[in-house]
Design a protein around this motif. Sequence first.
Motif, PDB file in Angstrom:
ATOM      1  N   LEU A 155      -6.467  92.235 115.961  1.00  0.00           N
ATOM      2  CA  LEU A 155      -7.717  92.048 116.696  1.00  0.00           C
ATOM      3  C   LEU A 155      -8.922  92.259 115.782  1.00  0.00           C
ATOM      4  N   ILE A 156      -8.870  93.300 114.947  1.00  0.00           N
ATOM      5  CA  ILE A 156      -9.975  93.561 114.021  1.00  0.00           C
ATOM      6  C   ILE A 156     -10.112  92.413 113.025  1.00  0.00           C
ATOM      7  N   ALA A 157      -8.988  91.937 112.484  1.00  0.00           N
ATOM      8  CA  ALA A 157      -9.041  90.851 111.507  1.00  0.00           C
ATOM      9  C   ALA A 157      -9.583  89.568 112.128  1.00  0.00           C
ATOM     10  N   ILE A 158      -9.151  89.260 113.356  1.00  0.00           N
ATOM     11  CA  ILE A 158      -9.654  88.061 114.031  1.00  0.00           C
ATOM     12  C   ILE A 158     -11.141  88.187 114.316  1.00  0.00           C
TER      13      ILE A 158
ATOM     14  N   VAL B 105     -16.225  85.924 121.330  1.00  0.00           N
ATOM     15  CA  VAL B 105     -15.296  86.769 122.086  1.00  0.00           C
ATOM     16  C   VAL B 105     -14.192  85.929 122.719  1.00  0.00           C
ATOM     17  N   THR B 106     -14.562  84.752 123.248  1.00  0.00           N
ATOM     18  CA  THR B 106     -13.561  83.861 123.835  1.00  0.00           C
ATOM     19  C   THR B 106     -12.550  83.397 122.797  1.00  0.00           C
ATOM     20  N   ALA B 107     -13.046  83.033 121.601  1.00  0.00           N
ATOM     21  CA  ALA B 107     -12.136  82.603 120.536  1.00  0.00           C
ATOM     22  C   ALA B 107     -11.225  83.736 120.098  1.00  0.00           C
ATOM     23  N   ILE B 108     -11.763  84.952 120.010  1.00  0.00           N
ATOM     24  CA  ILE B 108     -10.951  86.106 119.630  1.00  0.00           C
ATOM     25  C   ILE B 108      -9.838  86.327 120.651  1.00  0.00           C
ATOM     26  N   ALA B 109     -10.183  86.267 121.945  1.00  0.00           N
ATOM     27  CA  ALA B 109      -9.183  86.465 122.993  1.00  0.00           C
ATOM     28  C   ALA B 109      -8.102  85.391 122.932  1.00  0.00           C
ATOM     29  N   GLN B 110      -8.505  84.135 122.687  1.00  0.00           N
ATOM     30  CA  GLN B 110      -7.524  83.049 122.613  1.00  0.00           C
ATOM     31  C   GLN B 110      -6.561  83.246 121.447  1.00  0.00           C
ATOM     32  N   GLN B 111      -7.094  83.612 120.284  1.00  0.00           N
ATOM     33  CA  GLN B 111      -6.214  83.802 119.136  1.00  0.00           C
ATOM     34  C   GLN B 111      -5.324  85.023 119.308  1.00  0.00           C
ATOM     35  N   PHE B 112      -5.825  86.040 119.980  1.00  0.00           N
ATOM     36  CA  PHE B 112      -4.986  87.214 120.209  1.00  0.00           C
ATOM     37  C   PHE B 112      -3.837  86.878 121.164  1.00  0.00           C
ATOM     38  N   ARG B 113      -4.132  86.103 122.203  1.00  0.00           N
ATOM     39  CA  ARG B 113      -3.053  85.679 123.109  1.00  0.00           C
ATOM     40  C   ARG B 113      -2.058  84.795 122.377  1.00  0.00           C
ATOM     41  N   ARG B 114      -2.535  83.977 121.447  1.00  0.00           N
ATOM     42  CA  ARG B 114      -1.623  83.159 120.650  1.00  0.00           C
ATOM     43  C   ARG B 114      -0.722  84.043 119.790  1.00  0.00           C
ATOM     44  N   PHE B 115      -1.299  85.107 119.253  1.00  0.00           N
ATOM     45  CA  PHE B 115      -0.502  86.056 118.464  1.00  0.00           C
ATOM     46  C   PHE B 115       0.606  86.675 119.312  1.00  0.00           C
TER      47      PHE B 115
ATOM     48  N   LEU C 220       5.198  78.228 113.727  1.00  0.00           N
ATOM     49  CA  LEU C 220       4.785  78.588 115.084  1.00  0.00           C
ATOM     50  C   LEU C 220       3.381  79.181 115.111  1.00  0.00           C
ATOM     51  N   GLU C 221       2.981  79.807 114.029  1.00  0.00           N
ATOM     52  CA  GLU C 221       1.679  80.458 114.002  1.00  0.00           C
ATOM     53  C   GLU C 221       0.532  79.471 114.009  1.00  0.00           C
TER      54      GLU C 221
ATOM     55  N   LYS D 153      -2.758  78.089 113.280  1.00  0.00           N
ATOM     56  CA  LYS D 153      -3.980  78.625 112.685  1.00  0.00           C
ATOM     57  C   LYS D 153      -4.105  80.122 112.912  1.00  0.00           C
ATOM     58  N   GLN D 154      -3.023  80.743 113.337  1.00  0.00           N
ATOM     59  CA  GLN D 154      -3.052  82.198 113.552  1.00  0.00           C
ATOM     60  C   GLN D 154      -3.335  82.936 112.250  1.00  0.00           C
ATOM     61  N   LEU D 155      -4.237  83.901 112.318  1.00  0.00           N
ATOM     62  CA  LEU D 155      -4.575  84.685 111.139  1.00  0.00           C
ATOM     63  C   LEU D 155      -3.392  85.567 110.752  1.00  0.00           C
ATOM     64  N   ALA D 156      -2.926  85.431 109.510  1.00  0.00           N
ATOM     65  CA  ALA D 156      -1.791  86.215 109.021  1.00  0.00           C
ATOM     66  C   ALA D 156      -2.316  87.423 108.255  1.00  0.00           C
ATOM     67  N   ILE D 157      -1.701  88.573 108.480  1.00  0.00           N
ATOM     68  CA  ILE D 157      -2.145  89.821 107.878  1.00  0.00           C
ATOM     69  C   ILE D 157      -1.233  90.157 106.711  1.00  0.00           C
ATOM     70  N   SER D 158      -1.809  90.694 105.660  1.00  0.00           N
ATOM     71  CA  SER D 158      -1.042  91.114 104.496  1.00  0.00           C
ATOM     72  C   SER D 158      -0.034  92.194 104.891  1.00  0.00           C
ATOM     73  N   PRO D 159       1.212  92.112 104.388  1.00  0.00           N
ATOM     74  CA  PRO D 159       2.194  93.169 104.687  1.00  0.00           C
ATOM     75  C   PRO D 159       1.729  94.554 104.279  1.00  0.00           C
TER      76      PRO D 159
END
Length: 371
Positions: free
Chosen positions: A337-340, A203-213, A300-301, A303-309
Amino acid sequence: MAQREDADGDRRWSIDRMTLGVWLLGLLAALAVLWGLGAASPVLIPLAGAFFVAVAVAPVGRWVRDRVPPRLALLGPLAAMLTVLLVLAVFAGGLWFVGQRVAGEVPRHAEELQRLWGQANGWIDGLRERFLGDSGSNGDGGGGAEALSGLAASVLTAAREAVSTLVIVLFLALLMLVEAPVWREKIVKTLGPERCATTVTAVTAIAQQFRRFLLVSTTLGLITGALYIGWLSLFGIDFLFLWGFLAFLLNYIPVIGSVGAATLPVLMALAQGGSTNALMVAGGLLVIEQVMGNFIGPRLEGKQLAISPLVIVSSLLLWSWLWGAAGTVLAVPMTVLIAIALSHIDALRPFAFVLSDKSDRRRFEARTRPE
């Protein structure tokens, strides 16, 4: 031998029927979930918005709470909400500034806007008459005023609903920030520290990556808006700050947002300088979007998870169908959030790979595996 072949065939038929039954149950479950999301939208929309707000500003509250005495721990959530209010104040100030500039420039373009409105109505009436056999408007000339009046009423109604929803969202976000430490302790004491360690880490990792997004999207939006203003100023396009502000806001909606941000200034360039001017403006905006989307954005992203267009566009259609205008705003954060979350659960990582824009499974695993 024939009996053994018959037994093998019956077993395969049984397995096929079982697989089909599992897929049908999964489809029914998905439809039930979609129905529930749509039916519970008055409750889920404020909760989802409050959750994203709370996750975004949680580090501010935690930083303040760690530096004050325990009896003043409430200052942490209050500081986080003050940050949200400051952001909203800056946003409202930007809207007011842009509105003032546009209001001052509209009288100069009133005649041109009326002419464009008449041309658009004539084009639509021509299509209606050609394909539907309808004679179109009655030519009383009042359609434009009536349409603008209806549009203004709709905007005021939507603004009133948005403000009331925003108040509820902020109140729920404050409650989430205040009670977050209490709920964490409850979960740990209920499930035990060992069983909870993996979940808390994920959950902590998910929150961190979402804030990075959110941070990356905001940075890209600011750069894109500045580039829009700079390029359009070379052609003397009016309402510069409006187009830059729209480019910043629509940057939070990938793919579709960039199309909308570029279309309106191109139409203004067409009205001011003709087709050649509009083509040059469109070419420059296309270059800006390509540079931001293919070069600056990925750097800039990190390690941010990139979503398919395709997934993003599909999610926009799905969430707007379920939750209306609020779904359009929440579609991308919900999908990210779901993908992360999927990428942090080993059993569900293949689904995160399907949602991503990567085609190399090993590269996807290396970029998204939890640290």
